[in-house]
Design a protein around this motif. Sequence first.
Motif, PDB file in Angstrom:
ATOM      1  N   MET A 178       1.338  -0.884   0.300  1.00 46.86           N
ATOM      2  CA  MET A 178       0.058  -0.109  -0.275  1.00 46.86           C
ATOM      3  C   MET A 178       1.099   1.069   0.210  1.00 46.86           C
ATOM      4  O   MET A 178       0.747   1.970  -0.549  1.00 46.86           O
ATOM      5  CB  MET A 178      -0.777   0.250   1.026  1.00 46.86           C
ATOM      6  CG  MET A 178      -1.524   1.074   1.284  1.00 46.86           C
ATOM      7  SD  MET A 178      -3.506   0.646   2.197  1.00 46.86           S
ATOM      8  CE  MET A 178      -2.976   2.585   3.478  1.00 46.86           C
TER       9      MET A 178
ATOM     10  N   ASN B 166       4.220   2.130  -1.120  1.00 44.51           N
ATOM     11  CA  ASN B 166       4.480   1.790  -2.386  1.00 44.51           C
ATOM     12  C   ASN B 166       3.261   2.432  -3.687  1.00 44.51           C
ATOM     13  O   ASN B 166       3.962   3.272  -4.296  1.00 44.51           O
ATOM     14  CB  ASN B 166       4.867   0.977  -2.626  1.00 44.51           C
ATOM     15  CG  ASN B 166       6.385   0.694  -2.584  1.00 44.51           C
ATOM     16  OD1 ASN B 166       6.801   0.677  -1.846  1.00 44.51           O
ATOM     17  ND2 ASN B 166       6.525  -0.982  -2.439  1.00 44.51           N
ATOM     18  N   GLU B 167       1.921   2.121  -3.606  1.00 44.47           N
ATOM     19  CA  GLU B 167       0.756   2.350  -4.333  1.00 44.47           C
ATOM     20  C   GLU B 167       1.170   3.907  -3.912  1.00 44.47           C
ATOM     21  O   GLU B 167       0.441   5.109  -4.767  1.00 44.47           O
ATOM     22  CB  GLU B 167      -0.079   1.734  -4.337  1.00 44.47           C
ATOM     23  CG  GLU B 167      -0.004   0.473  -4.664  1.00 44.47           C
ATOM     24  CD  GLU B 167      -1.325   0.244  -4.276  1.00 44.47           C
ATOM     25  OE1 GLU B 167      -2.715  -0.030  -4.205  1.00 44.47           O
ATOM     26  OE2 GLU B 167      -1.223  -1.181  -4.363  1.00 44.47           O
ATOM     27  N   LEU B 168       0.898   4.048  -3.113  1.00 46.68           N
ATOM     28  CA  LEU B 168       0.257   5.952  -2.629  1.00 46.68           C
ATOM     29  C   LEU B 168       1.802   6.900  -2.497  1.00 46.68           C
ATOM     30  O   LEU B 168       1.475   7.908  -2.915  1.00 46.68           O
ATOM     31  CB  LEU B 168       0.508   5.823  -0.677  1.00 46.68           C
ATOM     32  CG  LEU B 168       0.226   6.807  -0.487  1.00 46.68           C
ATOM     33  CD1 LEU B 168      -1.213   7.588  -0.786  1.00 46.68           C
ATOM     34  CD2 LEU B 168       0.436   7.296   1.289  1.00 46.68           C
TER      35      LEU B 168
ATOM     36  N   LYS C 289       3.288   6.391  -5.388  1.00 44.18           N
ATOM     37  CA  LYS C 289       3.462   6.869  -6.861  1.00 44.18           C
ATOM     38  C   LYS C 289       2.555   7.355  -6.912  1.00 44.18           C
ATOM     39  O   LYS C 289       2.714   8.345  -8.486  1.00 44.18           O
ATOM     40  CB  LYS C 289       2.795   5.254  -7.500  1.00 44.18           C
ATOM     41  CG  LYS C 289       4.156   4.134  -7.632  1.00 44.18           C
ATOM     42  CD  LYS C 289       3.765   2.473  -8.139  1.00 44.18           C
ATOM     43  CE  LYS C 289       4.570   1.854  -8.210  1.00 44.18           C
ATOM     44  NZ  LYS C 289       4.129   0.794  -8.573  1.00 44.18           N
ATOM     45  N   ARG C 290       1.061   7.536  -6.480  1.00 35.90           N
ATOM     46  CA  ARG C 290       0.462   8.142  -6.465  1.00 35.90           C
ATOM     47  C   ARG C 290       0.679  10.299  -6.200  1.00 35.90           C
ATOM     48  O   ARG C 290       0.194  10.952  -6.714  1.00 35.90           O
ATOM     49  CB  ARG C 290      -0.582   8.240  -5.384  1.00 35.90           C
ATOM     50  CG  ARG C 290      -1.896   6.403  -6.173  1.00 35.90           C
ATOM     51  CD  ARG C 290      -2.858   5.829  -5.624  1.00 35.90           C
ATOM     52  NE  ARG C 290      -2.813   5.067  -6.095  1.00 35.90           N
ATOM     53  CZ  ARG C 290      -3.647   4.719  -6.407  1.00 35.90           C
ATOM     54  NH1 ARG C 290      -3.354   5.085  -7.696  1.00 35.90           N
ATOM     55  NH2 ARG C 290      -4.153   2.618  -6.671  1.00 35.90           N
TER      56      ARG C 290
ATOM     57  N   ASP D 162      -7.157   8.215  -8.681  1.00 41.87           N
ATOM     58  CA  ASP D 162      -7.361   6.412  -8.173  1.00 41.87           C
ATOM     59  C   ASP D 162      -7.445   6.481  -7.016  1.00 41.87           C
ATOM     60  O   ASP D 162      -6.248   7.204  -6.322  1.00 41.87           O
ATOM     61  CB  ASP D 162      -6.639   6.466  -8.655  1.00 41.87           C
ATOM     62  CG  ASP D 162      -6.062   5.838 -10.153  1.00 41.87           C
ATOM     63  OD1 ASP D 162      -7.510   5.837 -10.583  1.00 41.87           O
ATOM     64  OD2 ASP D 162      -4.927   5.787 -10.895  1.00 41.87           O
TER      65      ASP D 162
ATOM     66  N   VAL E 260      -7.452   3.997  -3.074  1.00 43.99           N
ATOM     67  CA  VAL E 260      -7.438   2.565  -3.199  1.00 43.99           C
ATOM     68  C   VAL E 260      -7.627   1.897  -1.855  1.00 43.99           C
ATOM     69  O   VAL E 260      -8.675   3.156  -1.047  1.00 43.99           O
ATOM     70  CB  VAL E 260      -5.641   1.999  -2.372  1.00 43.99           C
ATOM     71  CG1 VAL E 260      -5.516   0.662  -1.970  1.00 43.99           C
ATOM     72  CG2 VAL E 260      -4.935   2.832  -3.721  1.00 43.99           C
TER      73      VAL E 260
ATOM     74  N   ARG F 256      -9.320   0.413   0.785  1.00 43.59           N
ATOM     75  CA  ARG F 256      -9.380  -0.847   1.199  1.00 43.59           C
ATOM     76  C   ARG F 256      -9.255  -0.521   2.635  1.00 43.59           C
ATOM     77  O   ARG F 256      -8.983   0.753   3.426  1.00 43.59           O
ATOM     78  CB  ARG F 256      -7.256  -0.964   1.419  1.00 43.59           C
ATOM     79  CG  ARG F 256      -6.779  -2.262   1.737  1.00 43.59           C
ATOM     80  CD  ARG F 256      -5.265  -2.495   1.507  1.00 43.59           C
ATOM     81  NE  ARG F 256      -5.299  -2.337  -0.027  1.00 43.59           N
ATOM     82  CZ  ARG F 256      -4.093  -2.456  -0.519  1.00 43.59           C
ATOM     83  NH1 ARG F 256      -2.809  -1.941   0.126  1.00 43.59           N
ATOM     84  NH2 ARG F 256      -4.179  -3.119  -2.419  1.00 43.59           N
TER      85      ARG F 256
ATOM     86  N   SER G 191      -5.784   8.212  -0.963  1.00 40.80           N
ATOM     87  CA  SER G 191      -5.426   8.772  -2.618  1.00 40.80           C
ATOM     88  C   SER G 191      -4.682   9.737  -2.397  1.00 40.80           C
ATOM     89  O   SER G 191      -4.570  10.112  -1.771  1.00 40.80           O
ATOM     90  CB  SER G 191      -6.629   8.496  -3.661  1.00 40.80           C
ATOM     91  OG  SER G 191      -7.549  10.018  -3.608  1.00 40.80           O
ATOM     92  N   GLU G 192      -4.214  10.300  -4.133  1.00 43.59           N
ATOM     93  CA  GLU G 192      -3.249  11.994  -3.557  1.00 43.59           C
ATOM     94  C   GLU G 192      -4.226  12.902  -3.204  1.00 43.59           C
ATOM     95  O   GLU G 192      -3.320  13.789  -2.655  1.00 43.59           O
ATOM     96  CB  GLU G 192      -2.400  12.059  -4.534  1.00 43.59           C
ATOM     97  CG  GLU G 192      -3.189  12.166  -6.219  1.00 43.59           C
ATOM     98  CD  GLU G 192      -3.695  10.788  -6.784  1.00 43.59           C
ATOM     99  OE1 GLU G 192      -4.320  11.538  -8.109  1.00 43.59           O
ATOM    100  OE2 GLU G 192      -3.749   9.893  -6.321  1.00 43.59           O
TER     101      GLU G 192
END
Length: 78
Positions: free
Chosen positions: A1, A3-5, A7-8, A20, A22, A24, A45-46
């Motif tokens: 989670m 790493n996804e954050l 990136k965003r 986008d 997430v 969860r 999200s961002e």
Amino acid sequence: MFNELLKRLGAQKSERRSADRVRRRFPVGWIKNGTLISGLGLEISEKGLLFATKESPPGANVEVALDLNGRRVRARLR
């Protein structure tokens, strides 16, 4: 989670609706007079964070704490 954050957050500026999300469940809390009030994160999200708690924050600005990959992260939200 986490790493996804990252990136965003590094993405270019975009419209809120196109962000986008997430969806969860994750532990989160908001801070009231130095005390952590627990809650449940629903999506992130961002552009922001959606969470549920039994006690609502007093105003539009709130400080939250959440765990990302075992690290406690604090953030001020508006």
